[in-house]
Design an enzyme around this catalytic site. Sequence first.
Site, PDB file in Angstrom:
ATOM      1  CG  ASN A  86      -1.659   1.312   1.391  1.00 46.69           C
ATOM      2  OD1 ASN A  86      -2.256   1.802   0.446  1.00 46.69           O
ATOM      3  ND2 ASN A  86      -1.571   1.903   2.559  1.00 46.69           N
ATOM      4  CD  GLU A  87      -0.182   5.780   2.496  1.00 52.45           C
ATOM      5  OE1 GLU A  87      -0.882   6.677   2.023  1.00 52.45           O
ATOM      6  OE2 GLU A  87       0.035   5.691   3.726  1.00 52.45           O
TER       7      GLU A  87
END
Length: 674
Positions: free
Chosen positions: A380-381
């Site tokens: 994701n991040e």
Amino acid sequence: MKHKPFSFVALAAGCMMAFNLSAQTVPSVKTFQVKADQVYGEIAPTMYGIFFEDINLGADGGIYAELVKNRSFEFDTPLMGWKEQKQNNAEGTLLVHNRGELNGANRRFLRLTSKSDQGGYGVLNEGFRGMGIKKGEQYNFTVMARQQGSSAMPVVVELLTAKGEKLGAATITPTGADWKEYKASITATGTDPKALLQVVAQGKGTVDLDMISLFPKNTWKQRPNGLRADMVQLLADMKPGFLRFPGGCIVEGRTLDERFQWKKTIGEVANRATLVNRWNTEFKHRHTPDYFQTFGLGFFEYFQLAEDIGAAPLPILNCGMACQFNTGEVVPLDQLDPYIQDALDLIEFANGPATSEWGKIRAEMGHPAPFNLKYLGVGNEQWGEQYVERYKIFERALRAKYPDVKLITTTGPFPDGPEFDYLNKTMRSLNADIIDEHYYRAPEWFQENVTRYDNYDRKGPKIFAGEYASQTVAIASPDNKNNWKGALSEAAFMTGLERNADVVVMASYAPLFAHEEGWQWTPDMIWVNNLQSFGTPNYYVQKLFSTNVGTHLVPIQRNNANVTGQDKLFASASLNQKTNELILKVVNTSDKAQDGEFVLDGVKSTQSKGTVQKLRSNNLEQMNSFANPTAISPVQQTVQVKNKRVKLSLEPYSVNVIKVKVTPNEGQYSLNKK
């Protein structure tokens, strides 16, 4: 009579004064040149989409229409959401049994023993900040139950108002020592956003209860145990190009044990393991200790939702890293195989034939045909070398077996800085398919960065603007508002995304949903309570762009330059090859009206009338609300088209979408170099 001599000097002075007054009162016209025959790129059908994450009670208590909280007693506190009920001083006991490894996903059940002949003894469920019950609507109750002993003790199910007044009732009578499902239907006699569910035994006896559930009959597409129809309709109305799920940081988990594992979210709902939601204590300003994930909304339902609303499914999977803002746990590289296998199996679940191992499970769940998965996010991040090491291993395995699936990678949580710079350079060197960029920034940032993608390498990786929202106070501040200032700045920025749609192939606002009484993060695109939902000004900006998107990019310029903030104006233009419409998006962020004339060059002819949809407010602090859900919403008008020209007053603080039917030149859609 003697006349005064005529003064040419006075006449000249008077004329000059009149000219000066005219120059002051008549605003100058801004001329926009639309070069419809200079197509320089195609717009992906995935251009504008939806990002979903279970934050702010987005799933349980939100779009997943279950009204009972902690229906199977699997929360860390088994009776959270439940209270003991004694009618007419009835006596009894409640005892939670734990079956342990006999059923790892659904270990607990409630043993209810009533010791009184008269009255009723049982439990009361509070729902998710209450239960939204509407007069005349039908609600379907189900429970897994078994009787202890030879008696057949009736159980009364009642809907109550917050004040304890009855809204409807039904009776079930469990029999036998084996677990069975019992059903009842209740039609509500009144409306209450804070209703409660009461389940009480009548007379003496003991009954075991599990999976106590209540759903409205009126769900999306009338699917039993489905999704809230009003919330899905708001999504469908956007005509999104993709649906990204299930997040977000929730994919990572605070620890790897708390990560999202897709295989635990499919199959029979009763066998889906409950998991704490990572947002329950993330923010000190909004602790929500009763926030758990039951996964009634699981990966099958996500794929189904994407199909329902015409969006490409875009799942994101854990890459062997927990959230780096929390523990930052990682799986050793030599132990990454189960995570990679999960990714391979997910593609088979989505696309494999019904005869394959995971395709068979999809078919058994009611969808024999493939879901046509084309995109998959790895992480994701995440940021740093640890992410790159793990991404390389994922990429190698996924490309070997599924070379046609586009992989989405990340540049971390920030739009700039050392983390971004390192990953941006590295992922480009690895020839990544699509790079995900996130920006939660002030309104001013969005206007200042409208040209962000103008000079990106057209031959490099494509861009996914995966999460963005204007932070009107500060990043993650509880005081951020979904006001017109933020939405207007996002609209300006989106003209830059659209002008560069030959590089930017996906974009989505985040987060999507927020419950009025259960939110952790703001701003959010759609707000809900137990009975209502409404789109914010940000929602209407997103909807205007996503429902008015062309197929091909064409220039719109002033003074031979792109319109990127001159006089606080921003613009993009496209042609829709399917409808032969020219679509102009023009944003006026100034506090003054500006007259515009749009010269439509490069087409054979146009219709004499077009349309303009306007979204505006003079008040930058204006918001929509439950009381006034469309305070800021689009208004459509007709515009005249004369000699391939459109004249329009661009009102202060406005977003304008102009559409004109055109007859294109031959070869209109051939691509030119930008």
